[in-house]
Design a protein around this motif. Structure first.
Motif, mmCIF file in Angstrom:
data_model
loop_
_atom_site.group_PDB
_atom_site.id
_atom_site.type_symbol
_atom_site.label_atom_id
_atom_site.label_comp_id
_atom_site.label_asym_id
_atom_site.label_seq_id
_atom_site.Cartn_x
_atom_site.Cartn_y
_atom_site.Cartn_z
ATOM 1 N N LEU A 126 -4.559 -0.252 2.052
ATOM 2 C CA LEU A 126 -5.932 -0.124 1.820
ATOM 3 C C LEU A 126 -6.484 0.751 2.862
ATOM 4 O O LEU A 126 -6.107 0.657 3.992
ATOM 5 N N PRO A 127 -7.242 1.565 2.474
ATOM 6 C CA PRO A 127 -7.810 2.367 3.544
ATOM 7 C C PRO A 127 -8.288 1.445 4.643
ATOM 8 O O PRO A 127 -8.804 0.378 4.364
ATOM 9 N N ALA A 128 -8.115 1.833 5.876
ATOM 10 C CA ALA A 128 -8.443 0.956 6.993
ATOM 11 C C ALA A 128 -9.862 0.448 6.902
ATOM 12 O O ALA A 128 -10.154 -0.676 7.243
ATOM 13 N N ALA A 129 -10.761 1.284 6.394
ATOM 14 C CA ALA A 129 -12.169 0.911 6.367
ATOM 15 C C ALA A 129 -12.432 -0.272 5.449
ATOM 16 O O ALA A 129 -13.373 -1.025 5.648
ATOM 17 N N LEU A 130 -11.605 -0.474 4.429
ATOM 18 C CA LEU A 130 -11.886 -1.518 3.454
ATOM 19 C C LEU A 130 -11.709 -2.904 4.045
ATOM 20 O O LEU A 130 -12.565 -3.759 3.934
ATOM 21 N N ARG A 143 1.657 -9.025 10.106
ATOM 22 C CA ARG A 143 2.864 -8.617 10.821
ATOM 23 C C ARG A 143 3.324 -7.328 10.169
ATOM 24 O O ARG A 143 3.644 -7.292 8.982
ATOM 25 N N ILE A 144 3.335 -6.271 10.981
ATOM 26 C CA ILE A 144 3.717 -4.944 10.508
ATOM 27 C C ILE A 144 5.024 -4.568 11.197
ATOM 28 O O ILE A 144 5.058 -4.349 12.408
ATOM 29 N N VAL A 158 -1.377 0.168 4.187
ATOM 30 C CA VAL A 158 -0.148 0.773 4.680
ATOM 31 C C VAL A 158 0.257 1.944 3.793
ATOM 32 O O VAL A 158 0.618 3.020 4.274
ATOM 33 N N ASP A 159 0.205 1.762 2.469
ATOM 34 C CA ASP A 159 0.598 2.826 1.550
ATOM 35 C C ASP A 159 -0.280 4.062 1.662
ATOM 36 O O ASP A 159 0.216 5.188 1.700
ATOM 37 N N ARG A 160 -1.587 3.846 1.696
ATOM 38 C CA ARG A 160 -2.518 4.965 1.585
ATOM 39 C C ARG A 160 -2.909 5.581 2.914
ATOM 40 O O ARG A 160 -3.316 6.738 2.959
#
Length: 238
Positions: free
Chosen positions: A9-13, A109-110, A187-189
Motif C-alpha cells: 500500500l502506498p506508505a501514505a495509506l 515484520r518485514i 510492499v508491492d507498490r
C-alpha cells in the motif's frame, strides 16, 4: 537484472489510517494502549548473502560480445562479469482486533533478503589460463566482482534505515480485515520499486570501470599479446 519475490500500500495509506501517534500516553485509547503495550516494537529485518562466483573460460570473445550487447562498433568484449541481483520480501506480524472500534493493529515484520545469483566471470577462451593476457583480463573482471560484493552491504544499510524509519517502534492500524493486505500492497507498490532502484545503482559504478581508457590499456598490455591472440583467433574463423 533484478528479480523480485514478494507482494504489498502506498506508505501514505496506512499512515492515513493510523491512529494518532503523537498523543500523550494518557490520551491513548484503551485499544491503542493494548496494541502498543502488548505487541511491542515493530520489527524490520534485512539480511544479505553472497552466493559466490565461478570462472568460465569456455566462450569466445565473439560470444561474450553478443552476450553483453550495446558494444561500440569495432569493439570486442574480452571478459564479462555476469550476475542477477535478487530481492525477496516476506511480510507478516502479530495482530490484535478491537470489535468496538472496528479497527485492528499489526506489528509488522518485514523480512528482506538482498543477494546476487552466483556470479560468473567469463574470460574469453582465446586467452590461455596463466598467460599474461589472461591475467590482465581476469584482473579487470575481478574489479567488477569486488564492486558487486562491496555494493551489497551498502545497499543493505540504506534499505534497513529506510525500513526502520517507516515501520519501527509503533504498530499500524487499519479497519478490521485490512491491515495485512494494506501492508502487503505497500510492499508491492512502494518498497519493491524503491529497493529495485537502490540495487540498480551498482551499474553506475560498474560502468565507471569500463572506460575507453581502460579498454585502450588492455589492448596494449603484455607486449601486444592481447592484439596478437585476437588476430590469430580472427584468422582462424575466416
Amino acid at each position: 537484472m533484478l528479480r523480485f519475490v514478494a507482494r504489498a500500500l502506498p506508505a501514505a495509506l496506512l499512515v492515513a489510517l493510523a491512529m494518532p501517534a503523537t498523543a500523550a500516553a494518557q490520551q491513548r485509547t484503551p485499544f491503542q494502549a493494548q496494541c502498543e503495550d502488548t505487541l511491542g516494537e515493530t520489527i524490520s529485518v534485512l539480511s544479505s548473502r553472497q552466493e559466490g562466483y565461478r570462472i568460465d573460460n569456455s566462450r569466445s570473445y565473439y560470444d561474450l560480445t553478443r552476450l553483453k550487447g550495446n558494444v561500440r562498433r569495432g569493439s570486442w568484449v574480452l571478459g564479462l562479469t555476469h550476475t542477477e541481483a535478487r530481492v525477496s520480501i516476506k511480510v507478516g506480524g502479530r495482530m490484535l482486533i478491537d470489535q468496538a472500534s472496528g479497527y485492528e493493529c499489526v506489528a509488522p515484520r518485514i523480512d528482506v533478503n538482498l543477494y546476487y545469483a552466483p556470479i560468473v566471470i567469463y574470460v574469453s577462451r582465446e586467452f590461455p589460463p596463466g598467460s599474461c593476457s589472461y591475467q590482465e583480463v581476469l584482473a579487470h573482471e575481478l574489479r567488477h566482482l569486488r564492486t558487486y560484493q562491496d555494493f551489497l552491504p551498502r545497499a543493505e544499510t540504506i534499505v534497513r534505515t529506510r525500513l526502520a524509519a517507516r515501520f519501527a517502534g509503533k504498530p499500524l492500524y487499519a479497519p478490521i480485515g485490512q491491515a495485512r493486505s494494506l501492508l502487503q500492497r505497500e510492499v508491492d507498490r512502494s518498497w519493491m520499486p524503491y529497493i529495485k532502484r537502490e540495487m540498480e545503482k551498482v551499474e553506475v559504478l560498474q560502468a565507471a570501470i569500463d572506460t575507453p581508457q581502460e579498454y585502450a590499456r588492455l589492448g596494449k598490455v603484455c607486449a601486444g599479446e592481447v592484439q596478437s591472440l585476437l588476430r590469430q583467433a580472427s584468422r582462424s574463423r575466416s
